[in-house]
Design an enzyme around this catalytic site. Sequence first.
Site, PDB file in Angstrom:
ATOM      1  N   GLU A 164       0.767  -1.317  -0.230  1.00  0.00           N
ATOM      2  CA  GLU A 164       0.059   0.179  -0.080  1.00  0.00           C
ATOM      3  C   GLU A 164       0.949   1.376  -0.114  1.00  0.00           C
ATOM      4  O   GLU A 164       2.011   1.330   0.712  1.00  0.00           O
ATOM      5  CB  GLU A 164      -1.085  -0.069   1.391  1.00  0.00           C
ATOM      6  CG  GLU A 164      -2.065  -0.983   1.278  1.00  0.00           C
ATOM      7  CD  GLU A 164      -1.991  -2.094   2.183  1.00  0.00           C
ATOM      8  OE1 GLU A 164      -0.943  -1.858   3.065  1.00  0.00           O
ATOM      9  OE2 GLU A 164      -2.711  -2.921   2.153  1.00  0.00           O
TER      10      GLU A 164
ATOM     11  N   TYR B  78       7.461   2.624  -7.273  1.00  0.00           N
ATOM     12  CA  TYR B  78       6.803   1.417  -7.393  1.00  0.00           C
ATOM     13  C   TYR B  78       6.439   1.263  -8.894  1.00  0.00           C
ATOM     14  O   TYR B  78       6.668   0.195  -9.380  1.00  0.00           O
ATOM     15  CB  TYR B  78       5.728   1.290  -6.373  1.00  0.00           C
ATOM     16  CG  TYR B  78       6.050   1.322  -5.062  1.00  0.00           C
ATOM     17  CD1 TYR B  78       7.117   0.622  -4.448  1.00  0.00           C
ATOM     18  CD2 TYR B  78       5.522   2.019  -4.108  1.00  0.00           C
ATOM     19  CE1 TYR B  78       7.483   0.656  -3.282  1.00  0.00           C
ATOM     20  CE2 TYR B  78       5.902   2.122  -2.825  1.00  0.00           C
ATOM     21  CZ  TYR B  78       7.121   1.468  -2.400  1.00  0.00           C
ATOM     22  OH  TYR B  78       7.224   1.431  -1.045  1.00  0.00           O
TER      23      TYR B  78
END
Length: 153
Positions: free
Chosen positions: A105, A117
């Site tokens: 998350e 990411y």
Amino acid sequence: MMLAAEPVWASSAEPLAALHARCFDAGWSAREIGSLLNLPGCIGLACRVDGKYAALALFRQALDEAELLTLATDPAYRRRGLADILLTAGETRLFDQGVARIFLEVSQNNPGAAALYQRAGYAEVARRKGYYRDGSDARVLEKWLRKDGQTGP
């Protein structure tokens, strides 16, 4: 100087918690980090600069899936590739242990981490509304490390 990921253990929880507190408003305590590192399936990796912890990653594996619990880089050492080193080392280790995909998350209010990411191949699969203490949403990301029958990255 060559930077590398090294394994960390619960015995290093105090300096790791101090690092985490420098990275996040609600940093994890030494007790929390130590407890996580004592769990079966938890992998801790860190990078040191001049002998001090500068970046930390904690992963938790369950069968063929894993979760990146935290990725923290001391603000004084950001944009030097430490997070990339830890993420790659963790993914390689998890792949070698049979992990097929990783979840994490990231706050919608953390564009730097989101960009990291995305560059590393993670894709958004869900949102958790108001997940963080500041009320921001969590973007749930995943990355497939292997497909059925795959033997290499």
